[in-house]
Write an enzyme that holds these catalytic residues in place. Sequence first.
Site, short mmCIF file in Angstrom:
data_model
loop_
_atom_site.label_atom_id
_atom_site.label_comp_id
_atom_site.label_asym_id
_atom_site.label_seq_id
_atom_site.Cartn_x
_atom_site.Cartn_y
_atom_site.Cartn_z
N ASP A 97 12.90 -1.95 -0.66
CA ASP A 97 11.69 -1.21 -0.26
C ASP A 97 11.28 -1.55 1.17
O ASP A 97 11.72 -2.55 1.76
CB ASP A 97 10.56 -1.53 -1.23
CG ASP A 97 9.59 -0.38 -1.41
OD1 ASP A 97 9.53 0.49 -0.52
OD2 ASP A 97 8.89 -0.35 -2.43
N ASP A 123 7.14 8.51 -4.01
CA ASP A 123 6.32 7.79 -4.99
C ASP A 123 5.61 8.77 -5.90
O ASP A 123 4.99 8.37 -6.89
CB ASP A 123 5.27 6.93 -4.28
CG ASP A 123 5.82 5.57 -3.92
OD1 ASP A 123 7.00 5.30 -4.24
OD2 ASP A 123 5.08 4.76 -3.31
C1 GLA Z 1 6.36 1.16 -3.08
C2 GLA Z 1 7.46 1.89 -3.83
C3 GLA Z 1 7.09 1.97 -5.29
C4 GLA Z 1 6.90 0.56 -5.84
C5 GLA Z 1 5.88 -0.19 -5.00
C6 GLA Z 1 5.82 -1.66 -5.39
O1 GLA Z 1 5.19 1.88 -3.07
O2 GLA Z 1 7.68 3.14 -3.28
O3 GLA Z 1 8.07 2.66 -6.01
O4 GLA Z 1 8.13 -0.09 -5.81
O5 GLA Z 1 6.18 -0.13 -3.62
O6 GLA Z 1 4.91 -2.36 -4.63
#
Ligand code: GLA
Length: 767
Positions: A463, A533
């Site tokens: 990420d 997301d």
């Molecule tokens: C980001 C990612 C999510 C999740 C969060 C965790 O927003 O896109 O899918 O993994 O971080 O903190």
Amino acid sequence: MIRTDKNVFILETNQTAYAFRTVETGVLQHLYYGCRLPRAEDYDSAPVILNQPGNSLVDNDGRCREDLLQEAGTVGWGDLRAPLVDAMLPDGGRSCDFRFSHFERPEHALPEGLPASEGGETLKVVLKEHTHALYLELYYTVFEDTDVIARWSRLINDEAETVWVTRLMSQQLDLPAGEYDLITFRGAWAREMDMVRQNLAGELRWSSNTGGSSNRCNPFAMVCRRGCGEEAGEAWALNLVYSGNHLGIAQVNAYGSVRLTQGMGELGWQLMPGEKLDSPQAVMTYSDRGFSGISQHMHPFIKKHIVRGAWRDRERPVLVNSWEGFYFKVSHRKVVQLAKNARNIGAELLVLDDGWFKGRSDDSRALGDWKADPKKLPDGLAVLAREVNEQGVRFGLWVEPEMVSEQSELFAAHPDWILGHKNQAIGRNQYVLDLTRPEVCSYVCDSMTAILSGADIAYIKWDMNRIMSDVFSPALPPERQGEASHRYILGLYGILDKLTKAFPDVLFESCASGGNRFDLGMLCYMPQVWASDNTDAACRSHIQWGYSYGYPQSVLGCHVSDSPNHQTLRRSPLRSRFNVAAMGLLGYELNPGELSSDKIQEIREQVEFYKAHRRLLQFGQFHRCPSAAGECFTMVTSPNGEEAAGVHFVWENQPNPQSVPLYCRGLEGEKTYHLTSRSTPPRITDFGSLANYMSPIRIRSGSLVEKAADRFVKLPQDALELKASGRAFCQRGFYPIQPFGGTGFNGATRLMRDFDSRLYLWTEDAE
Ligand code: GLA
């Protein structure tokens, strides 16, 4: 195939051709990018304007470059358009005059330290600045099979003094005068890939200055003739194999011709004597079959020449991700239980998302300290992974290695390891680590290596959750700060190269708050990307539609999440959430342990169906099919034409709706297909008080009577079955079962709620 005919260079793919020539003065004149032409001479027909009227300029050889289609525009010499190269020569002048020196046919020629497409046939054209020892090398790699051409540029300083480079773009495409539109894909967090079509006039840009390729504007873009549509018309597409800032410029000059340039954007790069600078690789394609042709070139190109390694052609596992089920509240017991629940629905991989490392109780702390939290996971990752494996699923882990929280051991030990000053605009309470520094890259590499070699980890979600605000590296002198953002990306690529080579069997999924770094650069290391997301089915079908222009569904992570959805609070049917996610790499972002037994059963059947058709759904050819306003219909077809699947999504249910046929794409005309639909039975609860119209006893919404009726009364489920030729399905279309629209309900009615959909399956009928 690459042909050189006298002074003309012709780059041919199966269906397209790109041509340029050297004019007598050595300037490279662009000739053509379009369908393949029958004769070599067909390409060499463009005029060189000798004398431009009015106040235009001519060069030393009496040629006017203002409207000359070129391969490598520069500053000065009467060419007023955006240059491919902008470099300040030792005396401070910027007017460069690059002329043809020679060409080569190298076996391997890739930009150093940068990812690039694999395979193809390469042409290298070397240009020399007329009065300085400065060389510009242009690389063209032809991917005949997928109708894509990749390009990049290298600048070499053989002067005794430094040259300042403010721009070294990857590709330039000059198109003759005409009426064109620019199509870009813009958005924001949770709203990625909204298609924006603008009349091309004056100058338009598509770019990112977020430090990443960005969800604000993806590097993929198309230019088309004004009347071009999904299935007809001429279009050209550009994309960049790069994950940092990017810049695309589309200009119409005073004579109506178009220049497109694309690359990593503005720099301040000191090119010392004897040094070279490489641009990232860019890719382009041409279609005379509208946007569908663009996608049908780009998708196989990405599948074959961008994505690589053990997972390139391998079916991807169905996963359960802990994020929306647990957020930060994870524990050993809960994760093992989730693994059991994952197994119970047929999933193959359990991904432990954020919250697992030392002190990570919320998003204000702990990034950088990559050790299991002793309170939440007292037995550590190795034991946890083993116990997850014992439940019959593989174990995957979330990391965000490019970041550090102020509240972390790493920050306490190395406060100077951040990019930018401490006082800067901050995102999600975290700083970006300064990957321009080798010691920081080593830390990231070592901590990830320790995780990956310390436990049985089959998958990593990598990420990157903030954009950059103060792109300044304390490790670089002031005159080199203009190099920081590109050096960051080079540092990142160095890390990814090492890790993916050291752990070739691990499946990496790139993520940056969803689609904030969805690009061909990351895809060279990680075969899939968490697309957004936003897991709301209605939003997702729009977002995935946007991605589909430039990217195949085999790289798109798509999950079923809970209802109401956590991003929009919208309620949507479980079948519809599945149908949308099934058109990509399926996962579940919820805790199945909290669902009712009938929902679990529904999910089990979904996973079973998905696995049975996984190759088709993940790797089949993707088609955007015609559909009515407020609806969307997409299909995937198998390469041998034996099978196809499609999802018809409807945003808003209408009363007394029109009957509109759905027109298929990609089926083989002469083959006969058997069509079946996939649905779930309607429930009494779908009808609310309307149930009383039929019910002998009064049913109140939400009452125990309603619950009991819902359990025991089985309502007829819509099921469509048809047989027709592929041509009939495509040309004449087919009518879905009539939707319920206010009156009358029986098995011949399709109960559609808002944000509902149906999945259809076509199998070749052998008789
Ligand atoms: C980001 C990612 C999510 C999740 C969060 C965790 O927003 O896109 O899918 O993994 O971080 O903190």
